[in-house]
Design a protein around this motif. Structure first.
Motif, mmCIF file in Angstrom:
data_model
loop_
_atom_site.group_PDB
_atom_site.id
_atom_site.type_symbol
_atom_site.label_atom_id
_atom_site.label_comp_id
_atom_site.label_asym_id
_atom_site.label_seq_id
_atom_site.Cartn_x
_atom_site.Cartn_y
_atom_site.Cartn_z
ATOM 1 N N ASN A 224 76.384 15.362 0.998
ATOM 2 C CA ASN A 224 76.752 14.468 -0.098
ATOM 3 C C ASN A 224 77.533 15.307 -1.121
ATOM 4 N N TYR A 225 78.857 15.317 -0.982
ATOM 5 C CA TYR A 225 79.686 16.170 -1.836
ATOM 6 C C TYR A 225 79.653 15.734 -3.303
ATOM 7 N N VAL A 226 79.465 14.464 -3.515
ATOM 8 C CA VAL A 226 79.374 13.962 -4.894
ATOM 9 C C VAL A 226 78.120 14.537 -5.563
ATOM 10 N N LYS A 227 77.027 14.561 -4.837
ATOM 11 C CA LYS A 227 75.779 15.105 -5.358
ATOM 12 C C LYS A 227 75.919 16.603 -5.636
ATOM 13 N N VAL A 228 76.539 17.314 -4.697
ATOM 14 C CA VAL A 228 76.738 18.760 -4.870
ATOM 15 C C VAL A 228 77.603 19.038 -6.086
ATOM 16 N N ASP A 229 78.634 18.231 -6.251
ATOM 17 C CA ASP A 229 79.537 18.405 -7.395
ATOM 18 C C ASP A 229 78.799 18.196 -8.718
ATOM 19 N N LYS A 230 77.931 17.212 -8.767
ATOM 20 C CA LYS A 230 77.161 16.944 -9.983
ATOM 21 C C LYS A 230 76.217 18.108 -10.300
ATOM 22 N N ILE A 231 75.604 18.648 -9.259
ATOM 23 C CA ILE A 231 74.702 19.796 -9.448
ATOM 24 C C ILE A 231 75.475 20.998 -9.995
ATOM 25 N N LEU A 232 76.647 21.239 -9.424
ATOM 26 C CA LEU A 232 77.457 22.376 -9.842
ATOM 27 C C LEU A 232 78.041 22.175 -11.241
ATOM 28 N N HIS A 233 78.288 20.934 -11.606
ATOM 29 C CA HIS A 233 78.748 20.644 -12.970
ATOM 30 C C HIS A 233 77.651 21.010 -13.972
ATOM 31 N N GLN A 234 76.429 20.677 -13.632
ATOM 32 C CA GLN A 234 75.283 21.031 -14.479
ATOM 33 C C GLN A 234 75.104 22.549 -14.526
ATOM 34 N N PHE A 235 75.327 23.180 -13.376
ATOM 35 C CA PHE A 235 75.206 24.637 -13.282
ATOM 36 C C PHE A 235 76.240 25.318 -14.184
ATOM 37 N N LYS A 236 77.441 24.782 -14.202
ATOM 38 C CA LYS A 236 78.505 25.338 -15.031
ATOM 39 C C LYS A 236 78.129 25.293 -16.512
ATOM 40 N N GLY A 237 77.616 24.153 -16.957
ATOM 41 C CA GLY A 237 77.221 24.012 -18.351
ATOM 42 C C GLY A 237 76.100 24.960 -18.729
ATOM 43 N N SER A 238 75.142 25.101 -17.841
ATOM 44 C CA SER A 238 74.005 25.986 -18.075
ATOM 45 C C SER A 238 74.464 27.449 -18.157
ATOM 46 N N SER A 239 75.346 27.838 -17.258
ATOM 47 C CA SER A 239 75.858 29.214 -17.227
ATOM 48 C C SER A 239 76.676 29.525 -18.474
ATOM 49 N N SER A 240 77.484 28.567 -18.876
ATOM 50 C CA SER A 240 78.330 28.758 -20.056
ATOM 51 C C SER A 240 77.502 28.946 -21.312
#
Length: 206
Positions: free
Chosen positions: A69-85
């Protein structure tokens, strides 16, 4: 003049910045460390590593499915980006962005390679920051004991010493012997404090 430990901490932080492991957001986060909460940055970073580890695990789990589910993976990685930043985890954030781009391309093999690299960057950063915060803790501990190794206990020890010698604030008495001094020496409260303080220094040196 900076102590050796302060210099070591400054050098390590500069190295983390120069190598891109962290960015200015990490430096800004440390500005919130104060007397009320001296471990603020360490606590926020610790939460980041817990949360981000769960997000990485979620991505890895999804990539193990037959139908990703690429949409799900993308959402997870979007959250990961915000957390890392938010904590200035620069290289981890960049690797997460790379993984997200592979997700958009639908390239499973690139996704798996990027995920492996992300996990490595994540582990490396955690190891480096664990070491960094250990040094910061040591420095904080040193600052608490500056001036006297047993400063908090000196007053209590002095009071005990005075009690044993039956000395009050308004009188002086002859004592037979006080830590090697000549018999018959007149000891006042001020002198008793000095005796205890000197003894504490010797204890701390041993």
């Amino acid at each position: 003049m900076e102590s050796t430990l302060q210099q070591q901490i400054s050098a390590m932080k500069q190295s983390l910045l120069d190598e891109g492991f962290v960015d200015g957001h990490f430096v800004e986060l440390e500005l919130f460390d104060d007397g009320d909460n001296p471990q603020f940055t360490e606590e926020i970073v610790a939460l980041f590593f817990v949360d981000s580890a769960h997000l990485i695990a979620d991505v890895e789990k999804e990539l193990g499915n037959d139908h990703i589910n690429y949409v799900k993976v993308d959402k997870i990685l979007h959250q990961f980006k915000g957390s890392s930043s938010s904590v200035g985890a620069n290289r981890v954030r960049l690797q997460g962005t790379k993984l997200r781009e592979s997700c958009k391309d639908g390239d499973v093999e690139s996704l798996k390679v990027s995920l492996k690299q992300l996990k490595e960057e994540h582990a490396t950063l955690k190891q480096k920051l664990d070491t960094y915060f250990q040094l910061v803790k040591q420095l904080r501990s040193q600052k608490k004991t500056v001036g006297h190794p047993n400063e908090e206990n000196v007053e209590m020890l002095a009071e005990n010493q005075l009690t044993k010698m039956a000395i009050t604030k308004d009188e002086e008495v002859d004592v037979v012997k006080v830590t090697g001094n000549e018999p018959g020496k007149v000891v006042t409260e001020e002198e008793a404090v000095k005796v205890v303080s000197d003894e504490s220094v010797l204890i701390g040196a041993n």
